[in-house]
Design a protein around this motif. Structure first.
Motif, PDB file in Angstrom:
ATOM      1  N   ARG A  52      46.947  39.158  40.841  1.00  0.00           N
ATOM      2  CA  ARG A  52      46.930  38.668  39.468  1.00  0.00           C
ATOM      3  C   ARG A  52      47.954  39.436  38.640  1.00  0.00           C
ATOM      4  O   ARG A  52      48.001  40.665  38.694  1.00  0.00           O
ATOM      5  CB  ARG A  52      45.537  38.835  38.864  1.00  0.00           C
ATOM      6  CG  ARG A  52      44.500  37.898  39.444  1.00  0.00           C
ATOM      7  CD  ARG A  52      43.157  38.101  38.789  1.00  0.00           C
ATOM      8  NE  ARG A  52      42.620  39.442  39.061  1.00  0.00           N
ATOM      9  CZ  ARG A  52      41.501  39.911  38.537  1.00  0.00           C
ATOM     10  NH1 ARG A  52      40.793  39.182  37.702  1.00  0.00           N
ATOM     11  NH2 ARG A  52      41.085  41.134  38.836  1.00  0.00           N
ATOM     12  N   GLU A  70      46.317  38.026  33.970  1.00  0.00           N
ATOM     13  CA  GLU A  70      46.120  36.681  34.493  1.00  0.00           C
ATOM     14  C   GLU A  70      44.720  36.511  35.075  1.00  0.00           C
ATOM     15  O   GLU A  70      44.201  37.388  35.746  1.00  0.00           O
ATOM     16  CB  GLU A  70      47.158  36.402  35.580  1.00  0.00           C
ATOM     17  CG  GLU A  70      46.980  35.079  36.310  1.00  0.00           C
ATOM     18  CD  GLU A  70      47.895  34.942  37.514  1.00  0.00           C
ATOM     19  OE1 GLU A  70      47.737  33.958  38.260  1.00  0.00           O
ATOM     20  OE2 GLU A  70      48.768  35.821  37.706  1.00  0.00           O
ATOM     21  N   ARG A  77      46.351  31.526  44.048  1.00  0.00           N
ATOM     22  CA  ARG A  77      47.553  32.360  44.066  1.00  0.00           C
ATOM     23  C   ARG A  77      48.267  32.298  45.415  1.00  0.00           C
ATOM     24  O   ARG A  77      49.495  32.237  45.474  1.00  0.00           O
ATOM     25  CB  ARG A  77      47.193  33.819  43.743  1.00  0.00           C
ATOM     26  CG  ARG A  77      46.772  34.045  42.309  1.00  0.00           C
ATOM     27  CD  ARG A  77      46.751  35.526  41.956  1.00  0.00           C
ATOM     28  NE  ARG A  77      45.864  36.303  42.802  1.00  0.00           N
ATOM     29  CZ  ARG A  77      44.553  36.440  42.583  1.00  0.00           C
ATOM     30  NH1 ARG A  77      43.997  35.821  41.560  1.00  0.00           N
ATOM     31  NH2 ARG A  77      43.819  37.188  43.388  1.00  0.00           N
ATOM     32  N   PHE A  86      46.425  28.791  35.609  1.00  0.00           N
ATOM     33  CA  PHE A  86      46.032  30.146  35.223  1.00  0.00           C
ATOM     34  C   PHE A  86      45.584  30.179  33.773  1.00  0.00           C
ATOM     35  O   PHE A  86      45.862  29.260  32.989  1.00  0.00           O
ATOM     36  CB  PHE A  86      47.189  31.131  35.424  1.00  0.00           C
ATOM     37  CG  PHE A  86      48.431  30.809  34.636  1.00  0.00           C
ATOM     38  CD1 PHE A  86      48.524  31.092  33.277  1.00  0.00           C
ATOM     39  CD2 PHE A  86      49.516  30.206  35.256  1.00  0.00           C
ATOM     40  CE1 PHE A  86      49.668  30.788  32.552  1.00  0.00           C
ATOM     41  CE2 PHE A  86      50.669  29.898  34.531  1.00  0.00           C
ATOM     42  CZ  PHE A  86      50.737  30.188  33.184  1.00  0.00           C
TER      43      PHE A  86
END
Length: 240
Positions: A52, A70, A77, A86
């Motif tokens: 993230r 994020e 991802r 996101f």
């Protein structure tokens, strides 16, 4: 959320509340430049396993005033890479959330040549934590030069964003233009971080320059534009 990552950072002093300004965005009224600095992740550097994203948001004096992180799933991802959906949560120095940047995941989007005609455009929505719509940045239709529309909370385009013919790490200036494109009033610039960093990480740094008297809500939307540009052009390195 950010305490262990930013405890050694110098924070910008919080301004007084401003009438009509969403809580927490008073910082933006005092600046004409934003530095968006992505934090490097050791696991991602050595394994290529996408983490993230985390960002420090600083002013021209390198004082931090926001921290961004994020929210996305691990599956999204690794499988969808830079095209993933996101939510980026933005907090102040007290850990209070002040902004959200949201992009929905859709299949077969991002083709700039048909962004308008086939509804294939990427969009990032800018909101307060309470759900107030501050605006959005939308990918424009263009076959050569990247273009984006800066749209306010009422759905009206207020600024135009135009990229270079060739987007690369050493040449990535996106001009912020008036609606009629007659004047350039600012720029979103991808900053070169050195050969080693560019080769082995996708931790990017952007500077955003704009007029001091620009509406704070539109300044927030320009931050969203920097995030969208990052995901579209510079998140692909490790995912590839």
């Amino acid at each position: 959320m950010q305490a262990e990552n930013t405890k050694y950072s110098e924070w910008m002093q919080k301004p007084q509340a401003i009438s009509g300004c969403p809580p927490g965005l008073e910082y933006l009224s005092q600046i004409d430049q934003i530095l968006v600095c992505q934090k490097k992740e050791c696991l991602e550097i050595f394994t290529g396993w996408e983490q993230r994203n985390r960002f420090e948001i600083r002013n021209s004096l390198n004082q931090m005033f926001f921290f961004a992180q994020e929210e996305s799933t691990c599956l999204m991802r690794q499988c969808c890479g830079p095209n993933r959906g996101f939510i980026i949560h933005v907090t102040d120095n007290n850990g209070v959330e002040v902004l959200r940047f949201r992009r929905e995941f859709f299949c077969c989007v991002g083709e700039s040549c048909c962004a308008d005609s086939c509804n294939c455009a990427f969009e990032v929505f800018v909101e307060t934590p309470s759900g107030e719509n501050l605006g959005k940045v939308r990918q424009g239709q263009s076959c050569i030069i990247p273009e984006y529309r800066i749209i306010d909370g009422q759905g009206n385009q207020v600024l135009h964003l135009q990229g270079p013919y060739c987007v690369c790490d050493c040449c990535a200036d996106f001009e912020i233009q008036t609606l009629d494109r007659s004047q350039t009033i600012g720029v979103i610039k991808k900053k070169w971080r050195g050969l080693a960093s560019e080769m082995f990480t996708d931790a990017d740094t952007f500077s955003i320059n704009f007029p001091m008297d620009l509406d704070v809500k539109i300044k927030a939307v320009l931050m969203g534009a920097a995030f969208l540009i990052d995901f579209m052009f510079f998140e692909k390195q490790n995912n590839n």
